[in-house]
Design an enzyme around this catalytic site. Structure first.
Site, PDB file in Angstrom:
ATOM      1  N   ARG A 188     -45.265  37.148 -40.764  1.00 34.34           N
ATOM      2  CA  ARG A 188     -46.312  35.920 -40.694  1.00 34.34           C
ATOM      3  C   ARG A 188     -46.102  34.914 -42.427  1.00 34.34           C
ATOM      4  O   ARG A 188     -45.034  34.371 -42.341  1.00 34.34           O
ATOM      5  CB  ARG A 188     -47.541  35.076 -40.353  1.00 34.34           C
ATOM      6  CG  ARG A 188     -48.399  36.135 -41.914  1.00 34.34           C
ATOM      7  CD  ARG A 188     -49.613  35.504 -42.123  1.00 34.34           C
ATOM      8  NE  ARG A 188     -50.718  37.005 -43.007  1.00 34.34           N
ATOM      9  CZ  ARG A 188     -50.975  37.747 -43.411  1.00 34.34           C
ATOM     10  NH1 ARG A 188     -50.220  38.651 -41.930  1.00 34.34           N
ATOM     11  NH2 ARG A 188     -51.415  38.798 -44.090  1.00 34.34           N
ATOM     12  N   ASP A 193     -54.163  44.102 -49.830  1.00 35.24           N
ATOM     13  CA  ASP A 193     -54.150  43.761 -51.335  1.00 35.24           C
ATOM     14  C   ASP A 193     -56.018  42.981 -51.196  1.00 35.24           C
ATOM     15  O   ASP A 193     -56.318  42.639 -51.653  1.00 35.24           O
ATOM     16  CB  ASP A 193     -53.254  43.104 -51.390  1.00 35.24           C
ATOM     17  CG  ASP A 193     -52.223  43.797 -51.787  1.00 35.24           C
ATOM     18  OD1 ASP A 193     -51.920  44.714 -52.003  1.00 35.24           O
ATOM     19  OD2 ASP A 193     -50.912  43.305 -51.938  1.00 35.24           O
TER      20      ASP A 193
HETATM   21  C1  LIG Z   1     -33.762  36.353 -49.840  1.00 29.65           C
HETATM   22  C2  LIG Z   1     -35.513  36.575 -49.867  1.00 29.65           C
HETATM   23  C3  LIG Z   1     -35.666  37.797 -50.506  1.00 29.65           C
HETATM   24  C4  LIG Z   1     -37.392  37.534 -50.559  1.00 29.65           C
HETATM   25  C5  LIG Z   1     -37.780  38.648 -51.432  1.00 29.65           C
HETATM   26  C6  LIG Z   1     -39.211  37.946 -52.644  1.00 29.65           C
HETATM   27  C7  LIG Z   1     -39.961  38.554 -52.728  1.00 29.65           C
HETATM   28  C8  LIG Z   1     -41.501  38.588 -52.360  1.00 29.65           C
HETATM   29  C9  LIG Z   1     -42.531  38.915 -54.288  1.00 29.65           C
HETATM   30  C10 LIG Z   1     -44.363  39.590 -53.032  1.00 29.65           C
HETATM   31  C11 LIG Z   1     -44.887  39.301 -54.016  1.00 29.65           C
HETATM   32  C12 LIG Z   1     -46.060  39.845 -53.131  1.00 29.65           C
HETATM   33  C13 LIG Z   1     -46.709  40.482 -54.619  1.00 29.65           C
HETATM   34  C14 LIG Z   1     -48.371  40.626 -53.509  1.00 29.65           C
HETATM   35  C15 LIG Z   1     -49.058  39.924 -53.152  1.00 29.65           C
HETATM   36  C16 LIG Z   1     -49.809  39.956 -52.199  1.00 29.65           C
HETATM   37  O1  LIG Z   1     -51.168  40.452 -53.198  1.00 29.65           O
HETATM   38  C17 LIG Z   1     -50.437  38.873 -50.590  1.00 29.65           C
HETATM   39  C18 LIG Z   1     -51.541  39.435 -49.843  1.00 29.65           C
HETATM   40  O2  LIG Z   1     -51.518  40.891 -49.635  1.00 29.65           O
HETATM   41  P1  LIG Z   1     -51.671  41.706 -47.910  1.00 29.65           P
HETATM   42  O3  LIG Z   1     -51.808  40.621 -46.919  1.00 29.65           O
HETATM   43  O4  LIG Z   1     -53.522  40.923 -48.193  1.00 29.65           O
HETATM   44  O5  LIG Z   1     -51.362  42.445 -47.782  1.00 29.65           O
HETATM   45  N1  LIG Z   1     -49.304  39.356 -50.353  1.00 29.65           N
HETATM   46  C19 LIG Z   1     -48.672  38.028 -50.027  1.00 29.65           C
HETATM   47  C20 LIG Z   1     -47.233  37.731 -49.834  1.00 29.65           C
HETATM   48  O6  LIG Z   1     -48.737  36.839 -50.861  1.00 29.65           O
HETATM   49  N1  LIG Z   2     -63.336  42.630 -39.698  1.00 30.91           N
HETATM   50  C1  LIG Z   2     -62.360  41.251 -39.968  1.00 30.91           C
HETATM   51  N2  LIG Z   2     -62.613  40.096 -39.146  1.00 30.91           N
HETATM   52  C2  LIG Z   2     -61.578  39.723 -39.612  1.00 30.91           C
HETATM   53  N3  LIG Z   2     -61.375  39.519 -40.762  1.00 30.91           N
HETATM   54  C3  LIG Z   2     -62.539  40.576 -41.946  1.00 30.91           C
HETATM   55  C4  LIG Z   2     -62.483  41.422 -41.217  1.00 30.91           C
HETATM   56  N4  LIG Z   2     -62.620  42.804 -42.622  1.00 30.91           N
HETATM   57  C5  LIG Z   2     -62.330  42.222 -43.349  1.00 30.91           C
HETATM   58  N5  LIG Z   2     -61.204  40.907 -43.671  1.00 30.91           N
HETATM   59  C6  LIG Z   2     -60.307  39.498 -44.151  1.00 30.91           C
HETATM   60  O1  LIG Z   2     -59.492  39.937 -43.521  1.00 30.91           O
HETATM   61  C7  LIG Z   2     -58.581  39.827 -45.088  1.00 30.91           C
HETATM   62  C8  LIG Z   2     -57.303  40.296 -45.279  1.00 30.91           C
HETATM   63  O2  LIG Z   2     -57.420  41.947 -44.633  1.00 30.91           O
HETATM   64  P1  LIG Z   2     -56.082  43.034 -45.123  1.00 30.91           P
HETATM   65  O3  LIG Z   2     -56.720  44.287 -45.153  1.00 30.91           O
HETATM   66  O4  LIG Z   2     -55.833  42.553 -46.887  1.00 30.91           O
HETATM   67  O5  LIG Z   2     -54.853  43.143 -44.717  1.00 30.91           O
HETATM   68  P2  LIG Z   2     -53.809  41.570 -44.617  1.00 30.91           P
HETATM   69  O6  LIG Z   2     -53.065  42.656 -45.450  1.00 30.91           O
HETATM   70  O7  LIG Z   2     -53.183  41.543 -43.333  1.00 30.91           O
HETATM   71  O8  LIG Z   2     -54.018  40.403 -45.332  1.00 30.91           O
HETATM   72  C9  LIG Z   2     -59.497  40.251 -46.374  1.00 30.91           C
HETATM   73  O9  LIG Z   2     -59.821  38.886 -47.421  1.00 30.91           O
HETATM   74  C10 LIG Z   2     -61.150  40.559 -45.596  1.00 30.91           C
HETATM   75  O10 LIG Z   2     -62.075  39.877 -46.169  1.00 30.91           O
END
Ligand SMILES: CCCCCCCCCCCCC/C=C/[C@@H](O)[C@H](COP(=O)(O)O)NC(C)=O
Ligand SMILES: Nc1ncnc2c1ncn2[C@@H]1O[C@H](COP(=O)(O)OP(=O)(O)O)[C@@H](O)[C@H]1O
Ligand SMILES: [Ca+2]
Length: 556
Positions: A331, A219
């Site tokens: 994490r 995301d």
């Molecule tokens: C008993 C435990 C139950 C846990 C249920 C928790 C509900 C979780 C709701 C999560 C909503 C996620 C919305 C999306 C967020 C993403 O944009 C963001 C970033 O996603 P990325 O790491 O870039 O793929 N991820 C988080 C975890 O903040």
């Molecule tokens: N080569 C890179 N090294 C470190 N961070 C990066 C690189 N390319 C993109 N990113 C950054 O990493 C962040 C997280 O990336 P994403 O693909 O969403 O992974 P995750 O779902 O694990 O958070 C993005 O906001 C992006 O700006």
């Protein structure tokens, strides 16, 4: 065979060594067994049952067509190099053969499998002669390249090697590049070297040379592309990024190949986080408009976001998790458990203008599906200024200007502009949120006990859509909102007044914006209806999928 309109080309071709009449129209490819025969080989008096011998493929679901260079008419793979001589020879002897002229071609058709997972299926047509084969391939390609199919011919692809489990490069090379190649899509692939690399490139790239921009990541990576394209568009159009101006939409669609940690955007727009499925949505030229929020701190523009923006619990969780990026997606679970135990509440004021769509609300049990009526007929598209009455919301003060205010101590404040489905929350933390209705669902979790909050979180991870059914949770469907944290107070230690032990307790949290930390606690946010288009179509009705997959014996 029913009458077919707009025939582009037709002839008799063999499929599985049986003659078929094959017809290409402007909308479908259809084939039917040419002569029906009974088991003893004599012509049948009964017509074929339609779904056993006739197949009609809408061209929207035709992924690619390719000549079969290694097939002859008897369906035997041959090679340009053939092994000769006795098996006793240590070194096999080869003679060069004339390259085979293709007399067969294959089409790759969309195969929808359960859980919204898409795959390709191959059907081979034997033409008997090279010229006929060439004509068929050319005719099909010409028809598919018609503008109304809106398929990309050229893509700019960013691969984030550090997202999720760090598998983006291998996912792209092994699963996605071969599919793009099959569909003859030109690609310029850039492996990012640092955060914001993609955004920097999008500021100057000659975007006229591509039909779409794709990220292989999570995301956060998608949000980088979203911001890169929107910033560029406003800059070129001379639009100021202030709360008083509405941003213009970018000209390009964005595709997401999931390779991140949460992948909520891909999950919510396709129904699954599967790289090949996403690639097929891109190849077939799918398009869906999704809402985007513009976020400001006072007059200062911060960024655009389209999934979850949240303060308190999810903000603290994200900040804590950043130092453990090496752990990959887990994490979030560790940080989530720590912050849950902290049970920290923050004081502030949420204010908002309600949606103009009076018939919908965050608990109305209406899911957003592909072709959603709520999104198609949203009043927010016309940017209406009037909000409807909120007499039912008693704890909230309303101003004459249509703003409603809600003050208190909150464990979490979150805005969902889409339902944010993901593995942890299979129907999303806000299940009835819409992709393109021009609104966000604001959720406010008032200070409550750990056990109460745990019940809410637990319900988020289920499929009953009852996570808002608690007295300490309020939800509103809004088109504009803001948050103001209560001013920090310097507190004198009560325990040892003589020592003048001043402690400044941190009373503000941070915002989690699509997985990026925003440090400014005070935000104002506007929702822009369907501001960007994605290569996706929303979540399809499941019954429809089941009907499709059992339609034909050739498919099994
Ligand atoms: C008993 C435990 C139950 C846990 C249920 C928790 C509900 C979780 C709701 C999560 C909503 C996620 C919305 C999306 C967020 C993403 O944009 C963001 C970033 O996603 P990325 O790491 O870039 O793929 N991820 C988080 C975890 O903040
Ligand atoms: N080569 C890179 N090294 C470190 N961070 C990066 C690189 N390319 C993109 N990113 C950054 O990493 C962040 C997280 O990336 P994403 O693909 O969403 O992974 P995750 O779902 O694990 O958070 C993005 O906001 C992006 O700006
Ligand atoms: Ca929405």
């Amino acid at each position: 065979m029913a009458e077919i309109n707009d025939v582009v080309y037709q002839s008799s071709l063999d499929i599985n060594k049986k003659p078929h009449q094959v017809i290409l129209s402007k909308t479908h490819l259809t084939w039917e067994a040419a002569v029906s025969r009974t088991c003893d080989g004599s012509p049948s008096s009964e017509p074929f049952i339609a779904n056993k011998a006739c197949r009609q493929i809408p061209l929207e679901e035709l992924i690619a067509v390719c000549p079969e260079k290694s097939l002859n008419h008897s369906n035997t793979p041959t090679s340009a190099r053939r092994k000769l001589g006795s098996p006793k020879h240590d070194t096999p002897l080869y003679i060069e053969m004339e390259p085979m002229h293709p007399v067969a071609f294959s089409i790759y058709v969309l195969n929808k499998t359960p859980n919204h997972k898409w795959r390709k299926k191959k059907v081979t047509f034997f033409c008997g002669e090279e010229k006929l084969c060439d004509t068929w391939v050319v005719k099909i390609k010409e028809t598919l390249s018609d503008k109304r199919f809106n398929r990309p011919r050229s893509l700019l692809v960013f691969v984030n090697p550090f997202g999720g489990r760090r598998k983006a490069p291998s996912i792209y090379d092994c699963q996605i590049a071969p599919l793009f190649e099959l569909a003859e899509i030109q690609t310029h692939v850039i492996k990012t070297t640092h955060a914001n690399h993609a955004k920097e490139i999008l500021a100057h790239y000659n975007l006229r040379t591509v039909d779409g921009v794709v990220c292989v990541g999570g995301d956060g990576m998608f949000t980088e592309l979203l911001n890169g394209l929107l910033d560029r568009r406003q800059r070129e159009a001379g639009i100021l990024q202030t709360p008083q101006h509405s941003p213009l939409p970018p000209n390009l669609r964005i595709g997401i190949i999931p390779a991140g940690s949460t992948d909520a955007i891909v999950y919510t727009t396709t129904g699954i986080n599967d790289p090949k499925t996403s690639a097929l949505h891109i190849i077939l030229g799918d398009s869906i408009g999704i809402d985007v929020c513009s976020i400001y701190s006072g007059q200062e523009f911060l960024r655009y976001s389209c999934s979850m923006l949240s303060y308190g619990y999810y903000g603290d969780m994200l900040k804590d998790s950043e130092s453990n990026r090496w752990m990959g997606p887990s994490r979030y679970q560790l940080a989530g458990a720590k912050k849950f135990l902290g049970n920290r509440a923050y004081e502030g004021e949420v204010s908002f203008r309600l949606s103009s769509n009076t018939e919908t609300n965050p608990k109305d049990k209406v899911f957003c599906v592909s072709g959603c009526n709520v999104c198609s007929f949203s009043k927010e598209k016309t940017d209406q200024q009037d909000s409807h009455s909120t007499d039912s919301i008693t704890e909230i003060s309303h101003d004459a200007d249509g703003w409603h205010r809600f003050r208190g101590k909150f464990l979490a404040v979150a805005s969902f502009t889409m339902s944010c489905r993901c593995k942890l929350a299979p129907i999303g933390p806000s299940p009835f949120c819409h992709l393109g209705d021009g609104t966000s669902d604001i959720m406010v979790v008032q200070h409550c006990s750990r056990i109460q909050f745990l019940r809410h979180l637990y319900r988020c991870s289920g499929t009953k859509a009852n996570q808002f059914d608690f007295p300490f949770i309020k939800v509103f469907r809004v088109k504009e909102w803001s948050f103001k944290a209560t001013e920090q107070k310097e507190e004198m230690s009560q325990s040892s007044p003589g020592k003048q032990n001043k402690s400044r307790e941190c009373r503000t949290s941070v915002w989690n914006c699509d997985g990026e930390v925003l440090e400014q606690p005070n935000l104002n946010v506007r929702v822009h209806c369907q501001l960007v288009n994605l290569f996706a179509r929303g979540i399809e009705d499941f019954d429809q999928e089941r009907n499709f997959s059992s339609c034909c014996s050739l498919c099994e």
